[in-house]
Each structure stands twice: as structure tokens, then as C-alpha cells.
Design a protein around this motif. Structure first.
Motif, PDB file in Angstrom:
ATOM      1  N   LYS A 107       5.895   4.983  -0.428  1.00 35.67           N
ATOM      2  CA  LYS A 107       4.647   5.057   0.340  1.00 35.67           C
ATOM      3  C   LYS A 107       4.766   4.126   1.544  1.00 35.67           C
ATOM      4  CE  LYS A 107       2.111   3.707  -3.229  1.00 35.67           C
ATOM      5  NZ  LYS A 107       2.952   3.711  -4.425  1.00 35.67           N
TER       6      LYS A 107
ATOM      7  N   TYR B 159      -2.065   3.220   3.299  1.00 30.08           N
ATOM      8  CA  TYR B 159      -0.808   3.963   3.224  1.00 30.08           C
ATOM      9  C   TYR B 159      -0.811   5.013   4.328  1.00 30.08           C
ATOM     10  CZ  TYR B 159      -0.387   1.937  -1.474  1.00 30.08           C
ATOM     11  OH  TYR B 159      -0.296   1.084  -2.537  1.00 30.08           O
TER      12      TYR B 159
ATOM     13  N   GLU C 185      -2.012   8.749   4.081  1.00 30.42           N
ATOM     14  CA  GLU C 185      -2.428   8.941   2.680  1.00 30.42           C
ATOM     15  C   GLU C 185      -3.783   8.265   2.412  1.00 30.42           C
ATOM     16  OE1 GLU C 185      -1.056  10.848   0.618  1.00 30.42           O
ATOM     17  OE2 GLU C 185       1.024  11.120   1.254  1.00 30.42           O
TER      18      GLU C 185
END
Length: 555
Positions: free
Chosen positions: A183, A386, A389
Motif C-alpha cells: 500500500k 493510502y 485507496e
């Protein structure tokens, strides 16, 4: 309560040292056994010229530029040039697979990749899109695209001391992925500035500090302690040339600040005991005067004779190993932090160190333990999220802004934190009992014959331990080794609850390595992948008679 420490951006710190002490040595790079030196003036000049060259490429402000290299002088120069040009750096572990490399470059939308010090560039090359711009670092033999030194010829350095808003994203750090696909953790200039500015004063790390860089700079601990620590302290950094020259480079440097992961401390112990068996070492340490000579010799040989801050991080280290080094006059200070919290969380301060804990919270860090026993952290320098995300980002933050670490822990009455395991590592036996494998694994790895350990048992009546052998373990006869491991298991089991007691130990043939995908680049076991590889054998191993089994015999 705020510390009141002035927070200046990393680029401002570079301009400060460039003006204040241009001729003072900053970076030392060994090449074929010879040290190449870079003072602050040379560092700033090369950063300014590469920044000008990058800006001339015409990428959009905030574009991503990747760094694929082991630690070296040019890793740092490239990072700061990317920032000065108004771009975002994307450091990538040099030991990833071509597939992961391509994943990160594509996900980050990197425009250019700096390619530097690598073990096997031909292996990694397919992971870099053919159309991507590339620049190679000098010294490392990659000549198929423009070289750093060639690129800088005739380029005028940026004259102005450019400073970007502190909230700007300066880097995306892809985590090493113990739990799956890496990530991208986004950090701002402020995050790095805040963490370095507030962490250094309590540790008494200043301009006299010397650092040794060898752990991956892509890892948050090395990046904050070494890259940002040296920048904000105004200290000096020496790099390791290779694995083979590491002991000599470290001994030549004799740093005042040193960081290692538990596996490296275990390797140090193994090498010391190869030269001086425990019985002899214990005898010499018991003799007045002689003990001081022995301690000094060992510290100097390791390269830690001048070290005043000696850290262990990235994974839990056993109390026994810390105490073993303590008898040699090497005080290991355990620390605890994560990529997501800017490596700013907990540390043991040398003069109030509490062995068995990861120390006290650093200034302005709020910490709490949830009802489930999870450690949660809040401060001003938590990640911005992230990359791409938002859903995953929301999952790791509480409604009131605490970061959910995923680690289980306890705090004592003085505020010292002890890690007790991972929330998601717990497994349930067939008896319905939950077992935390981490503490048992640490006890197993105190056995010098065990290199790695993974305690498993999902669906079994009792846990079993999968272990790989250290060099000393491999040298023992089968009979002697089985006796040692049986004794180790017996003593550990004595201190465990009945449902935690290990039923048997399975000696695994092959080591778990980065190359075979069973360890992360920071030398942590990928528990899920280890389980996936061996789970089909658990019930069979459990039912076989005997408490010490060999994988190649029983599979």
C-alpha cells in the motif's frame, strides 16, 4: 501540550547547512574499498542541478518519480532533487520482484525511475515500463540509459531556495507487504519535519552525530532516523558498500547512532559466539579488569565503540537477547513505530530504558489501548492516507482520528508500552482457544540453533512450531539438535497456559527468504504465505508420533 519545537521543512534544512557549513563532510560512500566524500556544498550543488534537470523535463507539479536502489549517496541526492523540483518521490525496495516493481510504478504513475545500486538489474529490468524515463546512478555499472553525472554536465543549478507548502505530499512509501499487496503511504513535508524535529532532542542527537546506513532507505525507520535524522541534526552518514564489506565499513565508521533489526542482532551474537563460545565468554566477563578489555574489544570489532544510541526496531526483540548484549556493554534501546505514523511513536530513552518494553511515547503522541487490546496512536504527523485507496484509509482510522496499528499491547503505570502480538495473528485451536503466536516465537528464537520460527495451529488441538535452523543448528548432529530443541520446547511450555503449549516442532528444510517470497524486504516473516505453503501438512504432522519432526522426512 505542544513541544514548541520549531518545525522547518527538509529543504530549508538543506539550505541551512549549505550556508552554515558548506565544507563540512556530510556523506561518505565506499567504492571498491575507497571512501568518496561529499560535503554539504557538493550535496546541495548536485541536488540543485538535478532538480533543474528534472524541472526541465516538464512534468506536471506533483508528478511521481521513483528511486530503485540500495542505500547510497545518490539515493539521498535523488530524493531531495525530486522534492526541490516540485515532485513526489516513490522509493522502491531493491529486492522486490519484477512484478511488484511494475505494480508500484504503474500504481504510482511514476514518470521517471532512478536506477542505482542493485544486485541484479537484468532480473528487475522487465518490471520497468519500456517507455518510462530512466536515469542511472554513477559507480554501479548500469550504462544503457543516461547516467547521473552525464545528465548534470552543463546544467545550471537552481539558484533560489525554493520551499513548498508543508502540507504538500513529498513521498509515497509502499509498505513491504506482510499482509498482501503493498500500500502506498502518503507523507507530507510537515510529517517528516515534525517527526525529526521532535524525536532528536529527547535522544540528544545533534551535530556531532555520526550515522551508518545499511537497512533499506525505503523503510520508514531508516528514512527517518538516518536520512531525516542526519539532515535535521546536521550529522554525518556513512554507507555500507556490500554485505561482504559490511563488518569492515561499520568498524571503520564507529557511528554514534546505530539501528538494527532483531535478525541482525541475532547474527551479531552468532558471530561473536563463533569466535568465543559462551562458556569462555561468561568466564572472561566474570573476571575484573579482563571483562572491561573483552567488552571494549567486542564493541570496537562490531563498530559500536562510540555508539551512544543503539536501537532495535521493525520487529520484536527478545528480552534475553537484549540482556545478552547488555552484559557486553551494548545497551539496545527498543523502539516502536510504523510507516503510517511517520516512525514517530515510542522509544526507550537510554538513561531511562525499560527492557521488555518499546519505551515511552514521544512528545505529543497520544496513545490508547482499545477494548480489543489494540494499540491506537494519534499525533499531528500521521499519514495523509493510502494513495488511491480512500476506503482502506478509512478502515485504519477511528472516528476521532486515532490510527489503528493492528498491534496488541499493554501500558504500565509509568506509560511504558509492551507489544503482546498482532490483532490478526491470533489463531483458534480446535478446542476453541485463541493463541497469540508472537510471544512464543520470540522465546523459540532465543535458542541459538533456531534461525526463524512460526507458531501455527488453526484447527489443531494444540499449536505446533515450524522452525528453520541457524548455522550452529545445521552443524549439530541430528541427535544432538533434537535433544536441544526438545529441551527448548519443554522449558517454553512450562511458562505457557495449557492451551498454548506446543505439541511438537517441525524442522523446515529451506530457509524463509525474500527471494522465495516468505520474508518481507525488512526481514519479517510473511505469516500468511508461510501458512499457505505448509498448511496442508499440519494435520499429518500433528498425528505422527514424536515431538521433533523433520520436514523432508515426514512430508
Amino acid at each position: 501540550m505542544s513541544t514548541g519545537v520549531e518545525v522547518r521543512s527538509p529543504l530549508e534544512m538543506l539550505y541551512n547547512w549549505e550556508q552554515e557549513k558548506p565544507e563540512v563532510l556530510y556523506l561518505r560512500q565506499p567504492i571498491e574499498g575507497q571512501w568518496i566524500n561529499y560535503n554539504w556544498a557538493r550535496v546541495a550543488d548536485e541536488v540543485r542541478r538535478m532538480a533543474a534537470w528534472l524541472q526541465a523535463k516538464g512534468y506536471e507539479p506533483g508528478s511521481k518519480v521513483a528511486i530503485l536502489s540500495k542505500n547510497c549517496v545518490h539515493w539521498v541526492l535523488a530524493d531531495w532533487a525530486i522534492w526541490m523540483a516540485g515532485y513526489v518521490s516513490v522509493p522502491i525496495y531493491p529486492n522486490v520482484t519484477p512484478h511488484t516493481l511494475n505494480q508500484i510504478l504503474e500504481h504510482s504513475e511514476s514518470k521517471l525511475c532512478f536506477v542505482g545500486k542493485l544486485d541484479d538489474w537484468p532480473y528487475l529490468k522487465p518490471g520497468v515500463p519500456a517507455a518510462m524515463d530512466r536515469v542511472s546512478f554513477p559507480f554501479y555499472g548500469i550504462n544503457e540509459f543516461p547516467n547521473w553525472d552525464e545528465v548534470l554536465q552543463g546544467v545550471e543549478p537552481m539558484k533560489e531556495n525554493v520551499v513548498y507548502p508543508m502540507d504538500n505530499i513529498c513521498t509515497i512509501m509502499y509498505t513491504s507487504g506482510t499482509t498482501g499487496i503493498p500500500k502506498g503511504v502518503m507523507h507530507s513535508f510537515f510529517n517528516f519535519a515534525y517527526a525529526a524535529s521532535n524525536a532528536l532532542p529527547p535522544l540528544h542527537i545533534g551535530q556531532e552525530a555520526t550515522f551508518f546506513s545499511y537497512l533499506p532507505m525505503c523503510h520508514i525507520a531508516e528514512r527517518l532516523l538516518i536520512e531525516m535524522g542526519s539532515l535535521y541534526a546536521g550529522g554525518q552518514v556513512s554507507f555500507a558498500e556490500s554485505l561482504d564489506t559490511f563488518p569492515k565499513n561499520l568498524a571503520d565508521t564507529q557511528p554514534t547512532v546505530f539501528l538494527a533489526v532483531p535478525r541482525i542482532w541475532a547474527k551479531f551474537q552468532e558471530k561473536i559466539l563463533e569466535k568465543m563460545p559462551q562458556k569462555k565468554l561468561s568466564l572472561l566477563l566474570s573476571i575484573p579488569v579482563i571483562n572491561g578489555i573483552v567488552k571494549n574489544k567486542i564493541r570496537k570489532t562490531l563498530g559500536l565503540a562510540k555508539a551512544t544510541n543503539i536501537f532495535s526496531g521493525a520487529a520484536p526483540i527478545s528480552v534475553e537477547l537484549i540482556n545478552w548484549f547488555g552484559k557486553l556493554g551494548i545497551q539496545i534501546q527498543q523502539a516502536y513505530a510504523m510507516t503510517e505514523d511517520s516512525c514517530y511513536s515510542h522509544v526507550n530513552i537510554k538513561w531511562r530504558d525499560k527492557v521488555g518494553t518499546v519505551g515511552e511515547a514521544l512528545p505529543d503522541v497520544e496513545v490508547r489501548i482499545s477494548e480489543e487490546g489494540e494499540i491506537q496512536i494519534r499525533h499531528e504527523a500521521l499519514m495523509k492516507g493510502y494513495y488511491k485507496e480512500p476506503g482502506m484509509t478509512a478502515e485504519v482510522f477511528t472516528p476521532d482520528g486515532y490510527f489503528k496499528t493492528g498491534d496488541k499491547g499493554e501500558r504500565d503505570s509509568e506509560g511504558y508500552l509492551r507489544i503482546t502480538g498482532r490483532v490478526k495473528d491470533l489463531f483458534k485451536t480446535s478446542k476453541g482457544k485463541y493463541v497469540a503466536p508472537g510471544p512464543i516465537e520470540m522465546k523459540l528464537m532465543d535458542d541459538p540453533d533456531i534461525e526463524q520460527a512460526c507458531v501455527v495451529g488453526l484447527g489443531l488441538p494444540q499449536p505446533i512450531a515450524l522452525v528453520t535452523l541457524s548455522e550452529s543448528g545445521r552443524k549439530k548432529t541430528e541427535r544432538d539438535l533434537e535433544h536441544v530443541l526438545r529441551t527448548t520446547m519443554f522449558h517454553i511450555n512450562e511458562g505457557l497456559d495449557s492451551f498454548e503449549k506446543m505439541q511438537k516442532i517441525i524442522i523446515i528444510t529451506d530457509e524463509w527468504t525474500i527471494d522465495n517470497g516468505l520474508m518481507t524486504p525488512t526481514l519479517k516473516i510473511k505469516r500468511g504465505d508461510v501458512e499457505k505453503k505448509y498448511q496442508m501438512n499440519y494435520e499429518k504432522w500433528y498425528d505422527i508420533k514424536g515431538d521433533i519432526l523433520w520436514e523432508e522426512v515426514e512430508s
